[in-house]
Motif scaffolding. Structure first.
Motif, PDB file in Angstrom:
ATOM      1  N   ALA A 288       0.817  -1.221   0.000  1.00  0.00           N
ATOM      2  CA  ALA A 288       0.000   0.000   0.000  1.00  0.00           C
ATOM      3  C   ALA A 288       0.851   1.272   0.000  1.00  0.00           C
ATOM      4  CB  ALA A 288      -0.951  -0.017   1.201  1.00  0.00           C
ATOM      5  N   TYR A 289       1.822   1.372   0.904  1.00  0.00           N
ATOM      6  CA  TYR A 289       2.599   2.617   0.988  1.00  0.00           C
ATOM      7  C   TYR A 289       3.493   2.812  -0.234  1.00  0.00           C
ATOM      8  CZ  TYR A 289       4.407   6.665   3.447  1.00  0.00           C
ATOM      9  OH  TYR A 289       4.723   7.954   3.811  1.00  0.00           O
ATOM     10  N   PRO A 290       4.181   1.767  -0.724  1.00  0.00           N
ATOM     11  CA  PRO A 290       4.922   1.945  -1.977  1.00  0.00           C
ATOM     12  C   PRO A 290       4.023   2.380  -3.138  1.00  0.00           C
ATOM     13  CG  PRO A 290       5.684  -0.029  -0.867  1.00  0.00           C
ATOM     14  CD  PRO A 290       4.488   0.459  -0.103  1.00  0.00           C
ATOM     15  N   ALA A 291       2.771   1.896  -3.180  1.00  0.00           N
ATOM     16  CA  ALA A 291       1.846   2.315  -4.237  1.00  0.00           C
ATOM     17  C   ALA A 291       1.597   3.814  -4.169  1.00  0.00           C
ATOM     18  CB  ALA A 291       0.521   1.557  -4.117  1.00  0.00           C
ATOM     19  N   ALA A 292       1.535   4.365  -2.964  1.00  0.00           N
ATOM     20  CA  ALA A 292       1.364   5.806  -2.800  1.00  0.00           C
ATOM     21  C   ALA A 292       2.601   6.568  -3.256  1.00  0.00           C
ATOM     22  CB  ALA A 292       1.048   6.132  -1.343  1.00  0.00           C
ATOM     23  N   MET A 293       3.765   6.071  -2.898  1.00  0.00           N
ATOM     24  CA  MET A 293       5.003   6.747  -3.270  1.00  0.00           C
ATOM     25  C   MET A 293       5.214   6.734  -4.789  1.00  0.00           C
ATOM     26  SD  MET A 293       5.987   7.761  -0.361  1.00  0.00           S
ATOM     27  CE  MET A 293       7.631   8.362  -0.727  1.00  0.00           C
ATOM     28  N   PHE A 294       4.926   5.593  -5.416  1.00  0.00           N
ATOM     29  CA  PHE A 294       5.034   5.527  -6.874  1.00  0.00           C
ATOM     30  C   PHE A 294       4.071   6.504  -7.533  1.00  0.00           C
ATOM     31  CE2 PHE A 294       6.684   1.002  -6.378  1.00  0.00           C
ATOM     32  CZ  PHE A 294       7.979   1.337  -6.758  1.00  0.00           C
ATOM     33  N   ALA A 295       2.863   6.622  -6.976  1.00  0.00           N
ATOM     34  CA  ALA A 295       1.864   7.521  -7.547  1.00  0.00           C
ATOM     35  C   ALA A 295       2.331   8.969  -7.480  1.00  0.00           C
ATOM     36  CB  ALA A 295       0.528   7.357  -6.819  1.00  0.00           C
ATOM     37  N   GLU A 296       2.963   9.351  -6.381  1.00  0.00           N
ATOM     38  CA  GLU A 296       3.439  10.717  -6.248  1.00  0.00           C
ATOM     39  C   GLU A 296       4.617  10.994  -7.171  1.00  0.00           C
ATOM     40  OE1 GLU A 296       4.177  11.487  -2.151  1.00  0.00           O
ATOM     41  OE2 GLU A 296       2.089  11.183  -1.544  1.00  0.00           O
ATOM     42  N   SER A 297       5.357   9.953  -7.532  1.00  0.00           N
ATOM     43  CA  SER A 297       6.527  10.127  -8.405  1.00  0.00           C
ATOM     44  C   SER A 297       6.179  10.033  -9.886  1.00  0.00           C
ATOM     45  CB  SER A 297       7.597   9.083  -8.067  1.00  0.00           C
ATOM     46  OG  SER A 297       8.041   9.212  -6.738  1.00  0.00           O
ATOM     47  N   TYR A 298       5.259   9.126 -10.247  1.00  0.00           N
ATOM     48  CA  TYR A 298       5.004   8.837 -11.657  1.00  0.00           C
ATOM     49  C   TYR A 298       3.598   9.212 -12.125  1.00  0.00           C
ATOM     50  CZ  TYR A 298       9.265   6.129 -11.012  1.00  0.00           C
ATOM     51  OH  TYR A 298      10.542   5.738 -10.720  1.00  0.00           O
ATOM     52  N   GLY A 299       2.748   9.682 -11.226  1.00  0.00           N
ATOM     53  CA  GLY A 299       1.395  10.050 -11.612  1.00  0.00           C
ATOM     54  C   GLY A 299       0.386   9.019 -11.146  1.00  0.00           C
ATOM     55  N   ARG A 300      -0.699   9.493 -10.553  1.00  0.00           N
ATOM     56  CA  ARG A 300      -1.664   8.571  -9.945  1.00  0.00           C
ATOM     57  C   ARG A 300      -2.398   7.732 -10.984  1.00  0.00           C
ATOM     58  NH1 ARG A 300      -1.970  13.224  -6.609  1.00  0.00           N
ATOM     59  NH2 ARG A 300      -1.231  12.736  -4.506  1.00  0.00           N
ATOM     60  N   LEU A 301      -2.850   8.341 -12.077  1.00  0.00           N
ATOM     61  CA  LEU A 301      -3.580   7.574 -13.083  1.00  0.00           C
ATOM     62  C   LEU A 301      -2.700   6.502 -13.710  1.00  0.00           C
ATOM     63  CD1 LEU A 301      -5.716  10.294 -14.906  1.00  0.00           C
ATOM     64  CD2 LEU A 301      -6.537   8.469 -13.411  1.00  0.00           C
ATOM     65  N   ARG A 302      -1.448   6.826 -13.931  1.00  0.00           N
ATOM     66  CA  ARG A 302      -0.526   5.849 -14.521  1.00  0.00           C
ATOM     67  C   ARG A 302      -0.318   4.664 -13.576  1.00  0.00           C
ATOM     68  NH1 ARG A 302       4.661   8.735 -16.476  1.00  0.00           N
ATOM     69  NH2 ARG A 302       3.055   9.674 -17.815  1.00  0.00           N
ATOM     70  N   VAL A 303      -0.161   4.945 -12.297  1.00  0.00           N
ATOM     71  CA  VAL A 303       0.053   3.875 -11.320  1.00  0.00           C
ATOM     72  C   VAL A 303      -1.229   3.060 -11.136  1.00  0.00           C
ATOM     73  CG1 VAL A 303       0.519   3.406  -8.874  1.00  0.00           C
ATOM     74  CG2 VAL A 303       1.946   5.026 -10.142  1.00  0.00           C
ATOM     75  N   ILE A 304      -2.381   3.731 -11.137  1.00  0.00           N
ATOM     76  CA  ILE A 304      -3.658   3.020 -11.033  1.00  0.00           C
ATOM     77  C   ILE A 304      -3.819   2.058 -12.198  1.00  0.00           C
ATOM     78  CG2 ILE A 304      -6.159   3.316 -11.283  1.00  0.00           C
ATOM     79  CD1 ILE A 304      -5.909   5.843  -9.569  1.00  0.00           C
ATOM     80  N   ALA A 305      -3.573   2.537 -13.424  1.00  0.00           N
ATOM     81  CA  ALA A 305      -3.720   1.680 -14.601  1.00  0.00           C
ATOM     82  C   ALA A 305      -2.743   0.503 -14.544  1.00  0.00           C
ATOM     83  CB  ALA A 305      -3.498   2.499 -15.868  1.00  0.00           C
ATOM     84  N   ALA A 306      -1.493   0.766 -14.134  1.00  0.00           N
ATOM     85  CA  ALA A 306      -0.514  -0.312 -14.024  1.00  0.00           C
ATOM     86  C   ALA A 306      -0.940  -1.338 -12.987  1.00  0.00           C
ATOM     87  CB  ALA A 306       0.859   0.265 -13.675  1.00  0.00           C
ATOM     88  N   GLY A 307      -1.444  -0.870 -11.843  1.00  0.00           N
ATOM     89  CA  GLY A 307      -1.884  -1.781 -10.792  1.00  0.00           C
ATOM     90  C   GLY A 307      -3.049  -2.649 -11.226  1.00  0.00           C
ATOM     91  N   MET A 308      -4.003  -2.046 -11.959  1.00  0.00           N
ATOM     92  CA  MET A 308      -5.140  -2.821 -12.448  1.00  0.00           C
ATOM     93  C   MET A 308      -4.694  -3.856 -13.479  1.00  0.00           C
ATOM     94  SD  MET A 308      -7.662   0.460 -12.740  1.00  0.00           S
ATOM     95  CE  MET A 308      -9.199  -0.296 -13.229  1.00  0.00           C
ATOM     96  N   ALA A 309      -3.698  -3.485 -14.305  1.00  0.00           N
ATOM     97  CA  ALA A 309      -3.164  -4.439 -15.268  1.00  0.00           C
ATOM     98  C   ALA A 309      -2.473  -5.609 -14.557  1.00  0.00           C
ATOM     99  CB  ALA A 309      -2.182  -3.730 -16.206  1.00  0.00           C
ATOM    100  N   VAL A 310      -1.750  -5.303 -13.479  1.00  0.00           N
ATOM    101  CA  VAL A 310      -1.115  -6.365 -12.682  1.00  0.00           C
ATOM    102  C   VAL A 310      -2.179  -7.274 -12.082  1.00  0.00           C
ATOM    103  CG1 VAL A 310       0.191  -6.817 -10.562  1.00  0.00           C
ATOM    104  CG2 VAL A 310       0.989  -5.072 -12.174  1.00  0.00           C
ATOM    105  N   PHE A 311      -3.250  -6.685 -11.565  1.00  0.00           N
ATOM    106  CA  PHE A 311      -4.354  -7.471 -10.998  1.00  0.00           C
ATOM    107  C   PHE A 311      -4.928  -8.417 -12.050  1.00  0.00           C
ATOM    108  CE2 PHE A 311      -8.866  -8.158 -10.263  1.00  0.00           C
ATOM    109  CZ  PHE A 311      -8.918  -8.513  -8.924  1.00  0.00           C
ATOM    110  N   ALA A 312      -5.211  -7.897 -13.246  1.00  0.00           N
ATOM    111  CA  ALA A 312      -5.796  -8.718 -14.304  1.00  0.00           C
ATOM    112  C   ALA A 312      -4.840  -9.837 -14.718  1.00  0.00           C
ATOM    113  CB  ALA A 312      -6.143  -7.845 -15.510  1.00  0.00           C
ATOM    114  N   THR A 313      -3.558  -9.508 -14.860  1.00  0.00           N
ATOM    115  CA  THR A 313      -2.562 -10.523 -15.236  1.00  0.00           C
ATOM    116  C   THR A 313      -2.455 -11.615 -14.181  1.00  0.00           C
ATOM    117  OG1 THR A 313      -1.308  -8.832 -16.447  1.00  0.00           O
ATOM    118  CG2 THR A 313      -0.154 -10.872 -15.879  1.00  0.00           C
ATOM    119  N   ALA A 314      -2.535 -11.214 -12.906  1.00  0.00           N
ATOM    120  CA  ALA A 314      -2.465 -12.190 -11.816  1.00  0.00           C
ATOM    121  C   ALA A 314      -3.640 -13.157 -11.862  1.00  0.00           C
ATOM    122  CB  ALA A 314      -2.418 -11.468 -10.470  1.00  0.00           C
ATOM    123  N   MET A 315      -4.824 -12.675 -12.264  1.00  0.00           N
ATOM    124  CA  MET A 315      -5.971 -13.569 -12.402  1.00  0.00           C
ATOM    125  C   MET A 315      -5.710 -14.630 -13.474  1.00  0.00           C
ATOM    126  SD  MET A 315      -8.313 -12.686 -10.164  1.00  0.00           S
ATOM    127  CE  MET A 315      -6.908 -12.423  -9.066  1.00  0.00           C
TER     128      MET A 315
END
Length: 424
Positions: A288-315
């Protein structure tokens, strides 16, 4: 006298922990409610559908109550601010009602009445507690503050499980009293330490009200805010709310249907299948906390989209591995990806709000969209399972996540770039 950067950072950490405490207190009762009230209902009702309907009552109430109470708190003006009055009144009442629930277990009408009363009161301060984050925390630091809040929420799942394991069989009334006591202690700490009339958002809202008093009454209406979002040529807010519903559906299905999935496709016992998600809860807390730090560094929408893609790939990975260990690993990866959405989506919504006047309303809208996904997701994926079989359940969940990622979040990013280009 002005405060230096060190004092300011300390103040932000302090209010972040206090906001997390408020959410931890209320979620500790909600998690225990979700896990231990169904067995009380089963003593009177044999139908799983009826039990599920009664347990879904709190989500239905939340759809109506949370945006309304969030809007009410947005426009409340007291010497203690606009959030604390609701928390100081609501949390003790909810704690008492929750503690009384097991004492009514012998009578179904009384049990249902207590369930309804608790859900009514608890829903009335849920968005208020969550709105403390945007009230106090500046936009650039909201992701890490919300990460702390989400970690606190995840810890309540572990706390509820421990209370269940240690007490529920031999001391059911004491087991219910412990989350209630946590809530009472928490509100005592909050009442003694938080004055949200000192928050930057409260001061900004008061200044805005004084500068344009004729518009205040219009903004009090939730439907006015909803109409503004629906008719805004920039569809970012509307699309984000849709993404919250869609990804909330995928997340809820991945949690609530995993036990029958393990039993039907992995030949696991009910207890073993129910434990598939426990390691992923720890993975979420760590990510959770690294996800926040990445969002502040690289942009929240970009990190959200990447995280959702990771979720889908994991399924998909879980479907391919198709063993208890493989599915457990896949769920851990999925939870880490989901943390990118859960930590940052609310922050994006708060930051898209037109003013500090509506933070509570926006917190309420986030809550009902997430709850709506939680209600619809298991039913939708369950219908897909009826058509495709349990073996492909994780693929069905993947499809929801892909729709949320590609059709919604990616579109939001395009719209935001167009708005930024038009402003040049």
């Amino acid at each position: 006298m002005t405060t230096g950067p060190t004092e300011q950072r300390a103040g932000l950490r302090r209010i972040t922990l206090l906001a997390a405490l408020a959410v931890f207190a209320q979620e500790s009762t909600w998690n225990f409610y979700e896990s231990q009230v169904p067995p009380l209902l089963r003593e009177h009702i044999s139908s799983a559908a009826v039990v599920g309907m009664l347990m879904g009552m709190d989500n239905l109430l939340g759809v109506f109550i949370q945006p309304w109470i969030g809007s009410r708190s947005d426009h409340t003006r007291t010497s203690r601010g606009r959030r604390m009055p609701y928390l100081v009144v609501g949390m003790p009442v909810a704690a008492v009602l929750f503690a009384v629930i097991p004492h009514t277990a012998a009578s179904l009408p009384l049990l249902i009445a207590l369930m309804f009363s608790y859900a009514l009161v608890a829903n009335s301060f849920k968005p208020v507690a969550e709105a403390l984050v945007p009230d106090f925390i500046p936009p650039q630091r909201r992701s890490r503050a919300n990460a702390v809040v989400k970690i606190a929420t995840s810890l309540t799942t572990i706390a509820a499980a421990l209370i269940s394991i240690l007490l529920i069989d031999d001391h059911p009334k004491t087991a219910f009293a412990i989350p209630a006591a946590i809530m009472l202690i928490s509100i005592a700490v909050l009442a003694a330490t938080v004055r949200d009339n000192e928050s930057p958002a409260y001061k900004a809202a008061v200044a805005e009200s004084q500068a344009a008093p004729d518009t205040v009454n219009q903004r009090r209406r939730v439907r006015t805010t909803l109409a503004e979002i629906a008719t805004d040529p920039d569809r970012s807010r509307l699309l984000l709310l849709a993404a919250i519903v869609l990804f909330g559906s995928a997340w809820a299905a991945s949690r609530s249907l995993i036990t029958p999935f393990g039993m039907e496709t992995l030949d696991m016992t009910r207890g073993d299948a129910g434990g598939l998600t426990l390691p992923s809860g720890i993975a979420f807390i760590l990510a959770a906390y690294p996800a926040a730090m990445f969002a502040e560094s690289y942009g929240r929408l970009r990190v959200i989209a990447a995280g959702m893609a990771v979720f889908a790939t994991a399924m998909l990975l879980g479907t391919l591995l198709h063993t208890p260990a493989g599915v457990t690993v896949a769920l851990c990866i999925a939870a880490a990806g989901a943390s990118c959405f859960l930590v940052n989506a609310a922050v994006v919504l708060w930051n898209l709000a037109p003013s500090a006047q509506v933070f509570g309303t926006y917190a309420g809208m986030y809550s009902i969209c997430w709850a709506g996904g939680g209600f619809a997701g298991p039913a939708l994926v369950g219908a897909m399972v009826d058509a495709t079989g349990w073996t492909l359940m994780l693929v069905d969940i993947c499809l929801l996540a892909v729709v949320a990622t590609i059709a919604v979040v990616a579109r939001i990013g395009t719209l935001r770039r167009r708005v930024a280009a038009a402003a040049l």
